[in-house]
Design an enzyme around this catalytic site. Structure first.
Site, PDB file in Angstrom:
ATOM      1  N   VAL A   1       0.830  -0.803   0.002  1.00  0.00           N
ATOM      2  CA  VAL A   1      -0.640  -0.117   0.099  1.00  0.00           C
ATOM      3  C   VAL A   1       1.058   0.794   0.046  1.00  0.00           C
ATOM      4  CG1 VAL A   1      -1.830   1.182   1.085  1.00  0.00           C
ATOM      5  CG2 VAL A   1      -1.709  -1.269   1.548  1.00  0.00           C
TER       6      VAL A   1
ATOM      7  N   ASP B   1     -16.468  -7.801   9.128  1.00  0.00           N
ATOM      8  CA  ASP B   1     -15.271  -7.704   9.847  1.00  0.00           C
ATOM      9  C   ASP B   1     -14.978  -6.056  10.435  1.00  0.00           C
ATOM     10  OD1 ASP B   1     -12.508  -8.864  10.946  1.00  0.00           O
ATOM     11  OD2 ASP B   1     -11.592  -8.253   9.118  1.00  0.00           O
TER      12      ASP B   1
END
Ligand code: ACK
Length: 929
Positions: free
Chosen positions: A597, A708
């Site tokens: 990322v 989640d």
């Protein structure tokens, strides 16, 4: 308490340097007791650096200690003519050391605890009748490891009087939970929990190993396992007390002692079983809670029906069954041959008889058929009733008896009609059990005149000749045995034909056909079905959450990428293709499941350059990995909400494949909060939570279930706006390091997941609400790990047993209540996200409701309650007669006048009351939020 400067008897003797800096000054309190203080007030000269160091303070095993200082600090403005160098703060330091008598510690060796400023600086000291405004500050030092430490106070040009320094640590006090005793335990360092094994209290035994956690603030958390009182003891106020006489407790699993059951007693205490009264018994299989019982009385009302050599014997149940339902019967048989011979047991006769149907012993019904008896014999049958305790009773069983005499007949039939005037008869002899047959006697006569003829034979067939034609004859047969003649068997009547042939006149048989009519009813059931009446019922317990989950017409629903045959089409439909040349990658900020990322910039034609986050798919991916990677973009691209991470687009036409999203300067929420522990106001935290709830409401309105939701999956931008992130298919559960495999094979982040989702994968927006409650807890506790170091298994168990996370430190009561609502076991009892957003909005509008804290003890409102709360109830009357009733009246009292006025003479009590009033006064002048 490791150190309390107030209780020092002589000089404190702390090291102060340079000499013109801190000074130990004794002042007299209102009772003329000297109080040690350290003061410094070099405000007129610049560049002050005055140090005051305590003596060595032993740590006594504590890893985290607290320092409470009370001081006064003068307001620079109030001092006429002081230069701008005047300070209103000072610094507090510590230095860990094993040595108790260090001469000198260099300045650079000290570790800074904090800069201390006053909440209440004061302008004037008027020791006469004015209240001295004291500041109280508490700081803590974690993870101490050496034998002890020194504290130091550095003044850099303020006017300070250090009135008291108290050093203490917290212990979880000796506690008894679930009949297990947990020892007084020193809390751990940082916010670690200390797992403590409990031991059962006296007269209790372990049902499941008792454990509990000692929290950092000295409170006990999450008791697991339990002890139970041993048989003969019951629980009372956390201890096991013996059962009182007359009561008993048979099993450790029973909660309480109960009265002895019928016909039993327990003369001594601590009985695990009651003793039966005389004549009463308890069978081995009887439960201890059953009344004692006794053997039954004799069967009642015996009736016998004799049929030659068999007898049917019937009786009624005993009048007294002894208190039991398990009565059975035994039949005893005695044979009395007569002629002066004594009776003996029936024993097997010649044919093995007698034979009992259904059986001789253990009959459950009051009936028996006895066959194969000897003919012409006297028998005595006795029946006794028994039950489960008959074998325990020494007294003989009660019986009823009947005497019978058997007989014997022969059954005769026509065998043949051979010739005119002749007939052959055959018969069945008595069974051999009845004894040996010596001979048979056949007797016949003409029905009209009864003149009979007697014939004898040893065989069981006989032909009678010489009969008259057209005449009715009667034939009978009897056997002669040891005991004499038996009875005649059934007669047979024959009419000889006119030509001499016989006809059996009794032999007629009629066959009946019974025809039962058979109707078939063709009916129908009217199905009750009214679709308009279909209603959804929601269960609740009168909570303040009106259930309003209405799906608005036209509101969009999220489309699962799997509903596309070609997943690339989903990407094309929901994500914009971006030309790689418009992206500039700047630096790596993290690692994702599929690759790095990075942060960077995106400049689209005709638009401003913006900061973006770039997720890329690492080289060497499989087709499935590419699909899963891009699924996140096809999901994210369907959302458009200020609290959902925004998708700028994707790069799929060239490598590496990338997903471009808005850049969130502060990264993920959990790390962010840990980094800024304690730095936000409650309103700021509620604002963040409101944002997350709003994003989740949007997702649930679109029927998207996140699965989640956790602080690690929330991103924060530079304006503290929180956005829900981490979508995509494989991610849930695959790339989350928190996800653990469950017994059913799924991978689930246990600590964040609702019990029904763990147990049977029921993931819904209501299970997202549960996770949201955990996120609330993470936020308020600044990124603390939910359930600390407890194992996943312990978490599942604790939740199932009804335990819920306690309120984090300084958590407003309403927020903890909202968390508890999210953690309702029944998912329909939880609020929905719309209701959560509304509740948080209300709190933001009226922040006063955030003031009551969950873990502060309820404030006393009267002087009486307050005195009770500090265990000084004995002075109630003193205060009342001096006119102090409401607690407010104490807020303005001159503390110096309190104790002489109220007649409190004991020094310890004075101190306790004074310091409590002082803290009431400081709290009263503080604004909490
Ligand atoms: O906690 P972080 O700094 O925030 O580390 C993780 C890392 O990348 C791996 O996921 C960060 N991250 C992910 N998406 C973004 C984003 N849109 N803006 C800023 N940081 C991001 C995340």
């Amino acid at each position: 308490t490791l150190l309390d400067s107030m209780s020092a008897l002589g000089d404190l003797g702390w090291e102060a340097y340079p000499a013109e800096g801190w000074e130990e000054i004794s002042v007299m309190d209102e009772r003329n007791t000297p109080m040690r203080t350290y003061q410094v007030c070099n405000v007129m000269e610049a560049s002050q650096n005055n140090w005051l160091r305590t003596g060595h303070i032993a740590r006594e095993g504590a890893r985290r200690i607290y320092v409470e200082i009370k001081f006064t600090l003068r307001d620079c403005n109030s001092l006429p003519g002081v230069p701008g160098t005047c300070k209103e703060t000072f610094n507090m330091y510590y230095y860990e050391s094993n040595s108790a008598n260090l001469r000198h510690v260099r300045e650079s060796q000290f570790i800074k605890i904090d800069t201390i400023a006053a909440d209440e600086s004061f302008t004037q000291v008027d020791v006469g009748d004015r209240v001295m405004k004291l500041n109280t500050e508490v700081r803590d030092i974690s993870n101490l490891s050496k034998k002890g430490f020194y504290l130091a106070f550095q003044d850099v040009g303020a006017c300070i009087a250090l009135v008291s320094v108290r050093v203490f640590y917290k212990r979880c006090p000796l506690a008894v939970r679930n009949l297990a005793q947990f020892p007084d335990t020193v809390t751990g360092g940082d916010s670690a929990l200390v797992e403590v094994r409990g031991s059962c209290v006296a007269d209790a035994e372990e049902l499941e190993a008792p454990r509990m956690y000692c929290g950092a603030d000295g409170g006990w958390l999450v008791p697991i396992g339990r002890c139970v009182c041993k048989p003969g003891f019951e629980e009372e106020e956390g201890a096991c007390r013996p059962c009182r006489p007359g009561t008993y407790k048979a099993s450790a699993m029973d909660a309480y002692c109960t009265k002895c059951p019928g016909h039993s007693h327990s003369p001594q205490e601590q009985a695990s079983e009651c003793i039966c009264e005389k004549g009463y018994y308890r069978a081995e299989a009887d439960s201890r809670s059953m009344a004692c019982t006794r053997p039954p009385s004799a069967p009642d009302n015996p009736i016998s029906t004799i049929n030659e050599t068999s007898v049917t014997f019937e009786w009624s149940p005993p009048l007294d069954n002894g208190g039991r339902g398990d009565v059975t019967y035994n039949v005893h048989c005695a044979r009395c041959p007569g002629a002066g011979r004594s009776c003996g047991p029936c024993g097997p006769g010649g044919g093995g008889g007698p034979h009992f149907t259904p059986r001789q012993f253990g009959l459950s019904m009051g009936k028996v058929l006895v066959t194969e008896l000897q003919a012409h014999t006297n028998y005595t049958f006795s029946v006794e009733a028994l039950n489960g305790v008959s074998h325990l009773s020494p007294t003989p069983r009660q019986q009823v008896s009947v005497n019978i005499t058997t007989s014997q007949t022969v059954s005769v039939m026509l065998k043949e009609r051979k010739r005119k005037g002749s007939v052959t008869l055959a018969w069945q002899g008595p069974d051999r059990a009845s004894g040996a047959v010596l001979e048979y006697e056949v007797i016949y006569y003409e029905k009209r005149d009864q003149n009979y003829t007697v014939l004898k034979t040893k065989s069981n067939i006989m032909t009678v000749n010489g009969l008259k034609p057209g005449t009715t004859y009667v034939f009978r047969v009897r056997a002669r045995m040891d005991g004499g003649y038996g009875n005649y068997g059934g007669e047979i009547e024959l009419e000889t034909s006119h030509d001499g042939e016989c006809q059996n006149v009794l032999d007629h048989e009629k066959q009946l056909f019974s025809i039962s009519p058979y109707f078939r009813h063709c009916g129908y059931i009217k199905a009750k079905q009214d679709p308009d009446e279909e209603m959804q019922f929601q269960h609740g317990r009168g909570k303040s959450f009106p259930k309003t989950s209405i799906k608005l017409p036209g509101s969009r629903t999220y489309i699962h990428p799997h509903t596309y045959e070609d997943p690339n089409q989903a990407v094309r439909d929901f994500a914009k293709e971006i030309d790689a040349s418009s992206i500039r990658i700047e630096r790596v900020i993290g690692a994702g499941e599929f690759g790095e990322v990075c942060s960077g910039r995106l400049k689209l034609p005709g638009k401003r350059e913006i900061c973006v986050a770039i997720k890329s798919l690492k080289a060497g991916y499989t087709d499935k990995q590419r699909r899963d990677f891009l699924s996140e973009a096809s999901i994210m691209g369907q959302f458009d909400h200020p609290n959902i991470i925004h998708l700028e687009g994707v790069v799929t036409k060239c490598k590496p494949v990338m997903i471009i999203t808005e850049y969130m300067e502060n990264g993920s929420l959990d790390t962010f909060l840990k980094k800024h522990d304690g730095q936000f106001t409650v309103i700021q935290l509620v604002g963040m939570l409101r944002g997350i709830a709003s994003g989740m409401k949007y997702l649930s309105d679109m029927s998207y279930v996140h699965r989640d939701l956790a602080a690690r999956n929330i991103l924060v931008n530079s304006n503290l706006v929180c956005k829900v992130s981490d979508f995509g298919l494989s991610r849930v559960l695959e790339d989350d390091p928190e996800a653990a495999y469950t017994t059913r094979g799924g991978k689930i982040p246990i600590r964040w997941t609702a019990p029904e989702a763990i147990a049977y994968r029921k993931f819904t927006s209501a299970s997202d609400v549960w996770s949201y409650g955990i996120v609330m807890w993470e936020v308020i506790s600044y990124g603390e790990r939910p359930y600390w170091e407890m194992s996943n298994q312990d978490v599942i168990k604790a939740i199932d047993e009804g335990y819920r996370l306690p309120a984090p430190m300084d958590c407003p009561l309403v927020l903890h209540q909202l968390m508890l609502d999210c953690w309702e076991k029944g998912r329909s009892d939880r609020p929905n996200f719309g209701q959560i957003v509304n509740a948080l909005d209300k709190l933001i509008r009226s922040p006063g409701n955030l003031r009551p804290l969950a873990n502060s003890s309820p404030p006393a409102s009267t002087v009486e309650d307050w005195l009770d709360s500090i265990k000084m109830g004995q002075y109630k009357e003193h205060f009342a007669s001096a006119g102090y009733v409401t607690l407010d009246s104490l807020l303005f009292i001159n503390i110096r006048s309190v104790t002489p006025l109220m007649g409190v003479t004991l020094a310890g009590h004075q101190k306790k009351i004074l310091s409590s009033i002082q803290s009431l006064q400081t709290q009263g002048t503080h604004v909490q939020v």
